[in-house]
Design a protein around this motif. Structure first.
Motif, mmCIF file in Angstrom:
data_model
loop_
_atom_site.group_PDB
_atom_site.id
_atom_site.type_symbol
_atom_site.label_atom_id
_atom_site.label_comp_id
_atom_site.label_asym_id
_atom_site.label_seq_id
_atom_site.Cartn_x
_atom_site.Cartn_y
_atom_site.Cartn_z
ATOM 1 N N GLY A 197 -6.342 15.622 -9.023
ATOM 2 C CA GLY A 197 -6.460 14.735 -10.183
ATOM 3 C C GLY A 197 -5.504 13.556 -10.143
ATOM 4 N N GLN A 198 -4.807 13.356 -9.010
ATOM 5 C CA GLN A 198 -3.860 12.236 -8.954
ATOM 6 C C GLN A 198 -4.398 11.147 -8.046
ATOM 7 O OE1 GLN A 198 0.097 13.543 -8.244
ATOM 8 N NE2 GLN A 198 0.091 14.804 -10.095
ATOM 9 N N VAL A 255 3.741 8.936 -12.369
ATOM 10 C CA VAL A 255 2.272 9.062 -12.315
ATOM 11 C C VAL A 255 1.811 10.482 -11.999
ATOM 12 C CG1 VAL A 255 1.662 6.684 -11.855
ATOM 13 C CG2 VAL A 255 2.340 8.186 -9.971
ATOM 14 N N ASP A 256 2.656 11.261 -11.300
ATOM 15 C CA ASP A 256 2.171 12.609 -10.956
ATOM 16 C C ASP A 256 2.129 13.522 -12.166
ATOM 17 O OD1 ASP A 256 4.848 12.747 -11.199
ATOM 18 O OD2 ASP A 256 5.238 13.708 -9.260
ATOM 19 N N GLU A 257 2.632 13.060 -13.284
ATOM 20 C CA GLU A 257 2.452 13.890 -14.477
ATOM 21 C C GLU A 257 1.248 13.449 -15.302
ATOM 22 O OE1 GLU A 257 6.262 14.321 -16.556
ATOM 23 O OE2 GLU A 257 7.187 14.240 -14.564
ATOM 24 N N TYR A 258 0.630 12.362 -14.886
ATOM 25 C CA TYR A 258 -0.601 11.955 -15.573
ATOM 26 C C TYR A 258 -1.782 12.647 -14.884
ATOM 27 C CZ TYR A 258 2.292 8.057 -17.206
ATOM 28 O OH TYR A 258 3.265 7.310 -17.743
ATOM 29 N N GLN A 318 -3.128 8.817 -6.513
ATOM 30 C CA GLN A 318 -2.417 8.498 -5.272
ATOM 31 C C GLN A 318 -2.906 9.351 -4.116
ATOM 32 O OE1 GLN A 318 1.558 8.867 -6.868
ATOM 33 N NE2 GLN A 318 1.907 6.717 -6.347
ATOM 34 N N THR A 319 -3.127 10.654 -4.403
ATOM 35 C CA THR A 319 -3.615 11.546 -3.344
ATOM 36 C C THR A 319 -4.967 11.087 -2.858
ATOM 37 O OG1 THR A 319 -2.616 13.222 -4.707
ATOM 38 C CG2 THR A 319 -3.780 13.972 -2.761
ATOM 39 N N LEU A 349 0.837 -1.199 0.000
ATOM 40 C CA LEU A 349 0.000 0.000 0.000
ATOM 41 C C LEU A 349 0.876 1.256 0.000
ATOM 42 C CD1 LEU A 349 -2.897 1.060 0.170
ATOM 43 C CD2 LEU A 349 -2.677 1.055 2.644
ATOM 44 N N ILE A 358 4.701 1.035 -8.936
ATOM 45 C CA ILE A 358 3.341 0.994 -8.399
ATOM 46 C C ILE A 358 2.690 -0.341 -8.747
ATOM 47 C CG2 ILE A 358 1.035 2.030 -8.561
ATOM 48 C CD1 ILE A 358 2.427 4.719 -8.896
ATOM 49 N N GLY A 364 3.897 1.543 -1.080
ATOM 50 C CA GLY A 364 4.510 1.737 -2.400
ATOM 51 C C GLY A 364 3.498 2.286 -3.376
ATOM 52 N N ALA A 365 2.272 1.737 -3.359
ATOM 53 C CA ALA A 365 1.270 2.185 -4.323
ATOM 54 C C ALA A 365 0.918 3.661 -4.120
ATOM 55 C CB ALA A 365 0.011 1.333 -4.205
ATOM 56 N N LEU A 366 0.968 4.113 -2.877
ATOM 57 C CA LEU A 366 0.554 5.492 -2.600
ATOM 58 C C LEU A 366 1.673 6.505 -2.822
ATOM 59 C CD1 LEU A 366 -1.735 5.165 0.532
ATOM 60 C CD2 LEU A 366 -2.394 5.559 -1.840
ATOM 61 N N VAL A 367 2.916 6.142 -2.578
ATOM 62 C CA VAL A 367 3.951 7.184 -2.620
ATOM 63 C C VAL A 367 4.895 7.096 -3.805
ATOM 64 C CG1 VAL A 367 3.885 7.422 -0.117
ATOM 65 C CG2 VAL A 367 5.583 5.916 -1.181
ATOM 66 N N LYS A 368 4.990 5.955 -4.439
ATOM 67 C CA LYS A 368 5.962 5.878 -5.526
ATOM 68 C C LYS A 368 5.478 6.625 -6.758
ATOM 69 C CE LYS A 368 9.216 3.708 -3.568
ATOM 70 N NZ LYS A 368 10.492 4.389 -3.356
ATOM 71 N N ARG A 369 6.437 7.238 -7.484
ATOM 72 C CA ARG A 369 6.040 7.993 -8.667
ATOM 73 C C ARG A 369 6.145 7.134 -9.919
ATOM 74 N NH1 ARG A 369 9.696 13.038 -8.602
ATOM 75 N NH2 ARG A 369 8.193 13.971 -10.034
ATOM 76 N N GLY A 406 -6.063 8.173 -2.970
ATOM 77 C CA GLY A 406 -5.823 6.963 -2.189
ATOM 78 C C GLY A 406 -5.437 7.293 -0.763
ATOM 79 N N VAL A 407 -4.538 8.266 -0.614
ATOM 80 C CA VAL A 407 -4.099 8.654 0.735
ATOM 81 C C VAL A 407 -5.280 9.157 1.555
ATOM 82 C CG1 VAL A 407 -2.721 10.315 2.029
ATOM 83 C CG2 VAL A 407 -1.746 9.154 0.060
#
Lengths: 100, 625
Positions: free
Chosen positions: B599-600, A92-95, B602-603, A17, A29, A19-24, B605-606
């Motif tokens: 829009g991400q 992923v943060d650029e998607y 992961q956020t 979890l 992920i 890794g899925a939440l913080v890795k870019r 999710g957090v």
């Protein structure tokens, strides 16, 4: 005995979890998601042996979910490659197309 | 018993009210309309009032009352209505006469003022309120109109609101009289509480306090009377609430004549006279009224000696004369009080309008800068002279008779107050002669005098009429002819005999004051600084009005202002702080929300995870509570 399996699975799930939440990197992920799936599988196996009604159903479910996970990983990688071709990045943060 | 005109008395206040409404609707930008409506409406009121008065004079006491149920709140019944008694009829004539003449005079005095129609609408509203006050048949209606005249006074004192002094004076007048009004309201509430059937009309009040003594306890009666008197103290500028009246001279001069000399300030005297039965039921209250009145008479008269502003001298004179009226009432002589109110209305209005005429000519209010106006302004000089003689109590002018009656009563009831009254009469004559000689005699001391000329006829005609009234008004009640007293009190009040010695004393004192003024300010036999050079502190004390304003400033205004700042700080920091805190928190949450919606996945999710954790903690936590 059951609790040590469950603890192990919980630790594994949390790592996944995290890794899925913080890795870019999208590949990492996907790996993390696999970890989480495996934690669940571990639970299923543990329950099939030490559960209230031990049976093979748990192991069957495990195989089933591994098969689905493999398929999912294949699709995921394919999507990732397509994304990489389109955007030139796996971060992923650029998607953030959905935001607009 | 024919009461045709008395039945129509309710129309009298309606004339000016109609004028007020019309001016409110159509007056904007009009120059002539105000003058026309003001004069016509007040003349109509005057004619009807005179008819009512004649009706009341022809065959003795007449009485007409009409009241309707105004509010019925579950048994709490409030009535409104009007009644016409002899006292009312007399007051109606005084008010409408002065009002009409002031309306006429203002046509000349206010000419060219761009807000002249606003001025006339205020005057009309004031006339309506004052006449309503006079006609009111119960305390509650009276209180409503009482407040209305206060509002009009506020509006008119601050009429030239671009001047800071006018604004300050308007506020001061309103707030100081408000203190008195609070007392009056408490008095009315107390009266309402203790009266049988909660009746507030003057007939019932008279019955209870005069005929059925003992229904209301003596101490309560005293309290009611004193609280009502507090209201009168505020409106009539009695010590210690007199401080607003001299400052109110910032208003236009016709207003000083109408409101602050003849009508509204007399409302306090009228109120005490209306509720006279309550006062008579309590000797303590009567003493308070008498001593406060006597003290005010002397106190204000001494201040008047050292002032240099023509209108302020007259204002202190008004305070002083109102003190005389209160003193008369407190001594049990309603006739004396009302008689002096009656004559004073004419000669003080005359003096104020004369002062306005002088100010109109020389554009200054400082009497030290005037002088030698008698050659240029003949009518003003003569009429002002008549007013001066009337106020100084020189026979046979009207002020002599009324003042004489009060002094005579005082000699028989409380000799101390007789001495006070005589001293005040001496000072009155002295400051009036000082005023008259400095303004009209000697050599001009200012540059504006070259252009000084007599005022237009719209201003001089009222002066002449008022001068005539000031001469003759006193003859309705003399020691040989008790017409007014008999008529007003239905013969219940007998005048004290042996007035001869008092007449001699009061006339002599008045003449002495005038002669001293003549010696000092015309002849120069006595140097002007004869007193001030020997005891300079005395002059300072009088010039600074016994430091009353400073005293108020230190004792009341500053602490109250401090309290205000404190309360304001509590409002700013604690109340507003809480409000800001609530708003700020919401904004903060909102900002966090927008930050999270990026829009991400992961956020999201957090956030989901955190939500889950909170949920679990809450669920688990419930077990331990």
């Amino acid at each position: 005995m059951l609790s040590s399996y469950l603890t192990m699975a919980a630790i594994l799930f949390c790592i996944g979890l995290y890794g899925a939440l913080v890795k870019r990197n999208a590949v990492i992920i996907l790996l993390s998601i696999e970890l989480m799936l495996n934690a669940v599988n571990l639970n299923l196996v543990a329950f099939s042996k030490y559960g209230v009604v031990p049976s093979l159903t748990g192991q069957m479910f495990t195989l089933f979910s591994i098969a689905v996970a493999a398929a999912e990983a294949a699709v995921g990688i394919a999507v990732l490659i397509a994304l990489f071709r389109a955007r030139g990045t796996v971060n992923v943060d650029e998607y953030d197309e959905m935001r607009r | 018993m024919d009461t045709t005109f008395s039945q129509a008395a309710w129309l009298i206040p309606l004339f000016p009210f109609l004028a007020f409404l019309l001016l409110l609707a159509f007056g904007r930008g009009q120059q002539k309309l105000g003058v026309l409506l003001g004069c016509v409406s007040s003349l109509a009121g005057l004619v009807l009032s005179v008819l009512v008065l004649i009706e009341h004079m022809v065959d003795g006491t007449k009485y007409y009352q009409y009241a309707f149920k105004w509010l019925d709140l579950n048994g709490l019944v409030l009535n409104a209505g009007y009644e016409v008694t002899n006292l009312t009829a007399l007051m109606l004539v005084v008010v409408t006469t002065v009002s009409f003449l002031v309306n006429l005079y203002s046509a000349g005095y206010m000419k060219g003022d761009e807000r002249i129609s606003v001025f006339y609408s205020y005057v009309a509203l004031f006339s309506f309120s004052m006449l309503g006050l006079v006609l009111a048949d119960n305390m509650l209606t009276l209180y409503i109109f009482w407040e209305l005249v206060g509002v009009c006074s506020f509006l008119l004192v601050g009429f030239w609101f671009s001047k800071p002094e006018a604004r300050a004076a308007a506020k001061k007048a309103f707030i100081v009289t408000r203190i008195g009004d609070a007392g009056l309201l408490l008095g009315i509430l107390l009266l309402y509480w203790y009266m049988p059937d909660h009746a507030l009309d003057f007939v019932h009040i008279g019955n209870v306090f005069e005929g059925q003594t003992g229904i209301i306890a003596a101490s309560v009666t005293t309290w009611i009377a004193i609280l009502i008197f507090v209201g009168a103290v505020g409106k009539s500028g009695q010590f210690p609430l007199h401080v607003w009246l001299p400052d109110a001279m910032e208003g236009p001069t016709p207003i000083s004549a109408l409101i602050h000399a003849a009508t509204m300030v007399a409302a306090g005297v009228y109120l005490v006279a209306r509720t006279f039965d309550i006062f008579q039921a309590s000797q303590a209250a009567m003493d308070v009224v008498a001593y406060i009145g006597g003290f005010t008479a002397l106190f204000a008269a001494t201040i008047g000696v050292a002032q240099n502003d023509i209108k302020r001298i007259l204002a202190y004179s008004t305070v002083s004369q109102l003190g005389y009226m209160m003193m008369a009432l407190g001594l049990g002589s309603m006739t004396g009080g009302i008689f002096h109110l009656f004559t004073h209305a004419f000669f003080k209005a005359l003096l104020f309008l004369g002062a306005g005429s002088v100010i109109h000519a020389v554009h200054t209010q400082n009497i030290q800068e005037m002088g030698g106006l008698s050659g240029k302004m003949k009518i003003t000089t003569w009429t002002f002279g008549i007013g001066t003689l009337a106020l100084s109590g020189i026979p046979p002018f009207s002020g002599f008779w009324s003042k004489d009656m009060i002094l005579n009563t005082a000699l028989h009831e409380k000799p101390v107050l007789f001495a006070v009254g005589v001293a005040a009469a001496f000072f009155t004559a002295f400051y009036m002669s000082r005023l008259f000689f400095l303004v009209f005699m000697g050599k001009p001391r200012g540059e504006q005098h070259a252009h000084a000329h007599e005022s237009p006829s719209s201003m001089t005609i009222p002066l002449i009429i008022l001068a005539a009234l000031s001469v003759i008004a006193g003859f309705i009640q003399t020691p040989w002819n008790e017409t007014l007293g008999t008529w007003l009190t239905d013969g219940a009040e007998k005048e004290h005999g042996g007035a001869g010695i008092v007449m001699v004393i009061s006339a002599a004192v008045g003449l002495l004051g005038l002669y001293l003024g003549w010696l000092v300010f015309v002849k120069g036999t006595i140097a002007r600084d004869a007193v001030s050079s020997k005891v300079p502190w005395l002059l300072r004390l009088l010039e600074r009005k016994y430091y009353m304003d400073e005293l108020y400033e230190a004792l009341l205004v500053r602490p109250l202002r401090g309290l205000g700042h404190l309360l304001n700080a509590i409002d700013d920091y604690i109340v507003d702080g809480l409000v800001r805190l609530v708003g700020g928190t919401a904004v903060l949450f909102g900002r966090g929300g927008t930050r999270v919606q990026n829009g991400q996945i992961q956020t999201y999710g957090v956030v989901t995870l955190l939500g889950l954790v909170v949920l679990i903690v809450a669920l688990v936590g419930r077990r331990f509570w």
